[in-house]
Design a protein around this motif. Structure first.
Motif, short mmCIF file in Angstrom:
data_model
loop_
_atom_site.label_atom_id
_atom_site.label_comp_id
_atom_site.label_asym_id
_atom_site.label_seq_id
_atom_site.Cartn_x
_atom_site.Cartn_y
_atom_site.Cartn_z
N LEU A 147 4.76 19.11 75.58
CA LEU A 147 6.03 18.69 75.02
C LEU A 147 6.97 18.27 76.15
CD1 LEU A 147 6.55 21.64 72.51
CD2 LEU A 147 5.68 19.36 71.99
N ASP A 148 7.89 17.38 75.84
CA ASP A 148 8.91 17.02 76.83
C ASP A 148 9.72 18.26 77.17
OD1 ASP A 148 8.17 14.33 76.84
OD2 ASP A 148 9.53 13.84 75.18
N HIS A 149 10.13 18.35 78.44
CA HIS A 149 10.81 19.57 78.89
C HIS A 149 12.11 19.82 78.14
CE1 HIS A 149 13.22 16.77 81.27
NE2 HIS A 149 14.10 17.74 81.42
N ASP A 150 12.84 18.75 77.78
CA ASP A 150 14.11 18.95 77.07
C ASP A 150 13.88 19.47 75.65
OD1 ASP A 150 12.98 16.45 76.47
OD2 ASP A 150 14.91 15.60 75.90
N LEU A 151 12.80 19.00 75.02
CA LEU A 151 12.47 19.48 73.67
C LEU A 151 12.06 20.95 73.73
CD1 LEU A 151 11.91 19.11 70.66
CD2 LEU A 151 9.65 18.23 71.29
N LEU A 152 11.22 21.29 74.67
CA LEU A 152 10.79 22.68 74.81
C LEU A 152 11.97 23.59 75.12
CD1 LEU A 152 8.49 24.70 74.81
CD2 LEU A 152 8.09 24.14 77.21
N ALA A 153 12.87 23.15 75.98
CA ALA A 153 14.05 23.95 76.32
C ALA A 153 14.91 24.17 75.08
CB ALA A 153 14.86 23.27 77.42
N ALA A 154 15.08 23.12 74.26
CA ALA A 154 15.89 23.25 73.05
C ALA A 154 15.23 24.22 72.07
CB ALA A 154 16.08 21.88 72.40
N LEU A 155 13.92 24.16 71.93
CA LEU A 155 13.22 25.07 71.03
C LEU A 155 13.36 26.51 71.51
CD1 LEU A 155 10.00 22.95 70.41
CD2 LEU A 155 11.77 23.48 68.73
N ARG A 156 13.12 26.74 72.78
CA ARG A 156 13.23 28.09 73.33
C ARG A 156 14.65 28.63 73.24
NH1 ARG A 156 9.29 27.44 78.59
NH2 ARG A 156 7.37 27.95 77.50
N ALA A 157 15.62 27.74 73.32
CA ALA A 157 17.03 28.16 73.26
C ALA A 157 17.41 28.70 71.88
CB ALA A 157 17.94 26.99 73.63
N THR A 158 16.58 28.42 70.88
CA THR A 158 16.88 28.94 69.54
C THR A 158 16.56 30.43 69.43
OG1 THR A 158 14.71 28.35 68.62
CG2 THR A 158 16.45 26.68 68.49
N GLY A 159 15.95 31.01 70.46
CA GLY A 159 15.71 32.45 70.49
C GLY A 159 14.31 32.85 70.08
#
Length: 91
Positions: free
Chosen positions: A58-70
């Motif tokens: 996955l693109d790093h920004d997408l993965l970061a956004a997903l992980r940021a959801t907790g």
């Protein structure tokens, strides 16, 4: 006998009953339970269909956004993909 051999070794087998820990209600709660000689498994029962681990890039920004959801983000991704599949036309 040298001093090193007298030191505590966490991998050694316990052999002195006078060194046994006190049996507490907490210890009993975590003890294994047997019915006859069969170990009774605790926790969540095994699902009929277990999930499979996959590797996906996955693109790093997408993965970061997903992980940021907790916590639980992977389950939410699974649910979102399931919904997406349902909306696709049947072929």
């Amino acid at each position: 006998m040298n001093e090193k051999s007298k030191s505590f070794n966490p991998n050694s087998i316990w052999s002195d009953p006078d060194d046994a820990s006190e049996i507490t209600s907490e210890w009993v709660q975590e003890a294994d339970v047997f019915h006859g000689e069969t170990l009774v498994r605790r926790g969540r029962p095994k699902a009929e269909f277990t999930k499979q681990a996959v590797k996906i890039r996955l693109d790093h920004d997408l993965l970061a956004a997903l992980r940021a959801t907790g916590c639980g983000w992977q389950t939410r991704v699974n649910d979102a993909l399931r919904e997406w599949v349902k909306l696709q036309p049947k072929t």
